[in-house]
Every structure is written in C-alpha cells, then in structure tokens.
Design a protein around this motif. Structure first.
Motif, short mmCIF file in Angstrom:
data_model
loop_
_atom_site.label_atom_id
_atom_site.label_comp_id
_atom_site.label_asym_id
_atom_site.label_seq_id
_atom_site.Cartn_x
_atom_site.Cartn_y
_atom_site.Cartn_z
N ALA A 1 55.86 20.66 15.15
CA ALA A 1 57.53 20.62 15.44
C ALA A 1 58.12 21.24 14.27
N ARG A 2 57.62 21.01 12.95
CA ARG A 2 58.27 21.68 12.02
C ARG A 2 58.48 23.30 12.19
N VAL A 3 57.45 23.82 12.66
CA VAL A 3 57.32 25.32 12.72
C VAL A 3 58.26 25.57 14.06
N GLU A 4 58.28 24.93 14.86
CA GLU A 4 59.35 25.18 16.07
C GLU A 4 60.75 25.09 15.52
N ARG A 5 61.09 23.95 14.71
CA ARG A 5 62.38 23.81 14.17
C ARG A 5 62.82 24.89 13.27
N GLY B 1 52.01 30.13 13.86
CA GLY B 1 53.45 30.32 14.05
C GLY B 1 54.42 30.49 12.87
N ALA B 2 53.83 29.76 11.93
CA ALA B 2 54.65 29.78 10.42
C ALA B 2 54.43 31.41 9.99
N TYR B 3 53.17 31.84 10.06
CA TYR B 3 53.10 33.30 9.50
C TYR B 3 53.59 34.27 10.63
N ALA B 4 53.78 33.91 11.69
CA ALA B 4 54.70 34.77 12.52
C ALA B 4 56.10 34.97 12.29
N LEU B 5 56.66 33.68 12.06
CA LEU B 5 58.08 33.64 11.59
C LEU B 5 58.10 34.44 10.16
N ALA C 1 61.97 29.20 27.74
CA ALA C 1 61.64 30.24 26.67
C ALA C 1 60.61 29.95 25.84
N HIS C 2 59.79 30.91 25.65
CA HIS C 2 58.66 30.81 24.51
C HIS C 2 59.49 30.66 23.09
N PRO C 3 59.25 29.68 22.21
CA PRO C 3 60.10 29.42 21.09
C PRO C 3 59.93 30.63 20.16
N TRP C 4 58.88 31.30 20.18
CA TRP C 4 58.79 32.45 19.13
C TRP C 4 59.80 33.66 19.60
N THR C 5 59.58 34.28 20.88
CA THR C 5 60.12 35.36 21.64
C THR C 5 61.49 35.12 22.18
#
Length: 408
Positions: free
Chosen positions: A118-122, A169-173, A291-295
């Motif tokens: 949840a934190r990564v998505e925020r 996800g954190a590394y992706a961001l 939507a995908h949260p990253w893209t």
C-alpha cells in the motif's frame, strides 16, 4: 598546420564520438544532458573547436556518456578523475544510500507485506499526480526500499513473495525518479534489483512489470533490440492471464506501448504501428478508470505513446495529427502530460517551426518544470531554440533556457 590545442581537441572529439556511438546514445540526448546544442556537440566530435572543452564540460560529457574515468575521453593517463557518481537532483544521494547500503540488523518490528504494498502504491500515485514528482515521490523511496529489503530478508512463504513484489515496485519507481538525474551505474542497479525482486516474487505480472522497467533502461542506453525482445517476452508471459485479470491486461497493453516506442527508435515502423494498434484495442476494452498503478495504461496513455512513436519515426506531421486527438487533461500522470507537450515541441522542431517549438516547450515546463529540467531532450531543445530560433524568439528562448538550468 594544426596547433597542439587543435590536435588535442580533434583527438578528444574522436574519442567522444566513438564512445557515444559504441553506447548507442544520440547527439541530441548527450548534448541535452550537458546543456549544449546538438550542433555544438557535432563540432566537438569533428574537432572543429580550436581548443578542447573545459574540464567542467568534459566532466559533464563523461557523466552523459557513462564513462568511469575521464582518461577515456582525454587520453591523458596522468589525469584521473572519477565521475561515476552523479546527483542531478537532491533526492539522489538518499536513494543511492538506500540501494547501495548493506543493513543486516533485524527489523525493529514486523513489517507487514500488505501495508508495504500500500505504501509503494501511494508513492506511485504521488509520482503520477505531483508537479514535482522526483522531489515528492523520491522522498518516500529510501525508507520504502530499506523496509522492503528487511521484509524480504525476514518473512517466509507467501508473505515473503508479496514483500518482494512490493520491493520490486519500489525499485521500479526509483528507476523512474533516477532516470536522467543519476549516473548510469546507479540506474542499472535499480533496474537489476527490480528484476531480482520480481524473480523472488515469482509472479508473472510482477515479472512483466519489472521487464517494463528494465526495458526502459535498455532502450535509454542503446540496447533497443534487447529492449524490444524483452517487451515481446513480457507480452507472451502475460497471455495466459488475460482472461479476466485487469492488471495483467493493462500491463500487456503497457508492454505493447513500450515495444512500439522501442521499435520506432530503431526504424521498425510496421512493428511500432502494430504495437500501438494492439495496445489501443486493449485500452478501449478495459473498464473506464482501470489502470496498472505503475504504467497508468489506458486510452490517454496509448494516445500519448502514438505521438511519441511518430516523433521517433521523424514523421512530424503524423505526430501533430496524433496529438490533435489527445485531451491533455485526460492524461492521468502530470509527468506524462508534460512529456506530451515535449513530444509536440520535438515535432515542431523537426519542422523547424521555432514558434511552435517554443510554445509547446513552455507549456511542458508550466505543467512540470522539474520534469523538463531533468529531461535531456527538453534541455537540448531549449538550446536549439536559442541558437536557431531567430530574433523573434530569442528573448523568450533565453528565458526558458535559464528556467531549465541551461547556459547558452
């Protein structure tokens, strides 16, 4: 007969051109990273300058080219200057520390994998909605990365795999935040850690997401063919999950967009246009707002990518036509909204329409000045405007260049 300085300038220029060609970087990108024009870099490479560039300029060139030792450019083995570490934004040092450090201490308290996700998505939502995405999302990343690494080290079973997916996800961001403002080794490390965490998660959607990230880095560092193959492999990995899985469907479309832009960069027009068509079909089939949260894949994202494809194919008229149907307010990411206007600016520049170039780049800067200050293409365009725009735009072009931190 050439003077000694002219001979040195010619040798340095040849080395710069050889390194740039070997690493697959364009003059436009390298010039933008050092805040100079493409014509200036061409003159440097061809040895047309009477004197070699000053040391501070050589340092910036070395950073842009990803060399670890300035002697690769100067050829002077008595001059050893380490330039591997670059911080083009205040958030870079703390993110670097979180990625590179080794912390073997136990977690002070149990780390919940669900809360971590949840934190990564925020953080991803903040990246997409902030006008200063690097400053705001970047400030969240160091602790997210540390907590994610501790969670993966201390949890077991499904919880460990869930934590690894969140850490990916954190590394992706971090790859998004670090792009263009950090040195290549740190960017590569972030992308590699993203993929490694995805492999630990052992989930097709997470693996395809990490492939999207790694492919971005490969495309930006001259490995376009590898990036295209990786996007194709990610699409194939997701195929069995498309029935009813909206996250997999959105990521499938995002990988097609990534492949389309990559194909356009290497001149594979048919593959590029086919990728846009496939992605657009999926975007229109998905429920509105999904939507995908990253893209943030969706119709608006596909439309922006269609503009990028036309620009990469150097079809400026097609880019302007593609842009005419895009509603900028419908683009859910501020950074990508700014990128839409940057692509329009590139299209106008291809037509030598300097008034259009200036107007679009000013709009991009008004949407997200931070994004444009960080992007080499924006900085390069600012220099082109000053050097080629003529008297009618000169004052406004110089003001914009100064706003983007470019000295002309």
């Amino acid at each position: 007969m050439p003077t000694p300085d002219e001979t040195v300038a010619r040798a340095i220029g040849e080395r710069i051109q050889n390194i740039r060609t070997r690493t697959g970087k364009t003059r436009e990108v390298v010039a933008g990273l050092v805040g100079r024009s493409e014509d200036w870099l061409r003159d440097v490479e061809k040895g047309r300058l009477k004197n070699p560039p000053a040391l501070d300029v050589l340092l910036r060139l070395g950073q842009a080219l990803g060399v670890r030792d300035l002697t690769e450019i100067t050829g002077d083995h008595e001059l050893l200057v380490g330039i591997a570490r670059r911080a083009g934004h205040p958030v870079v040092p703390d993110i670097r520390e979180a990625i590179e450090s080794v912390d073997l201490s136990p977690a002070a308290s149990p780390i919940d994998a669900v809360e971590l996700r949840a934190r990564v998505e925020r953080a991803w939502r903040l990246w997409h909605t902030s006008a200063t995405p690097r400053a705001d999302a970047g400030a969240m990343l160091p602790q997210l990365i540390r907590d994610g690494r501790r969670a993966v080290r201390t949890l077991d079973g499904e919880e460990r795999r869930a934590a690894a997916a969140a850490l990916s996800g954190a590394y992706a961001l971090s790859e998004q935040v670090l792009a263009w403002v950090a040195d290549a080794p740190l960017l590569w490390l972030a992308a590699d850690r993203c993929m490694s965490s995805a492999e630990t998660a052992d989930d097709p959607v997470t693996l395809a997401s990490a492939s999207w990230v790694l492919g971005n880095v490969w495309r930006a560092t001259g490995r376009e063919d590898d990036a295209y193959r990786l996007a194709t492999d990610a699409v194939a990995l997701l195929e069995p999950r498309l029935d009813g899985d909206q996250e997999a469907q959105a990521l499938w479309g995002a990988c097609h967009l990534h492949g389309a832009i990559t194909a356009a960069k290497i001149g594979r027009e048919g593959d590029a246009l086919r990728g846009i068509d496939q992605a657009m079909g999926m975007a229109r089939a998905l429920p509105a707002g999904s939507a995908h949260p990253w893209t943030l894949f969706g119709v608006a994202n596909a439309e922006v990518s269609a503009v990028s494809v036309q620009v990469e194919l150097r079809k400026s008229g097609g880019a302007l036509d593609a842009a005419s149907i895009v509603d900028p307010d419908a683009v859910p990411s501020v950074d990508r909204r700014a990128r839409l206007w940057l692509e329009l600016s590139r299209a106008y520049a291809q037509q030598r329409d300097w008034l259009g170039t200036l107007g679009a780049l000013r709009t991009a800067t008004s949407v997200s000045e931070e994004s444009m200050r960080s992007h080499p293409l924006a900085r390069s365009l600012a220099v082109e405007l000053v050097t080629h725009g003529g008297r009618i735009t000169e004052r406004q072009s110089r003001a914009l260049a100064g706003q983007l931190g470019v000295t002309c």
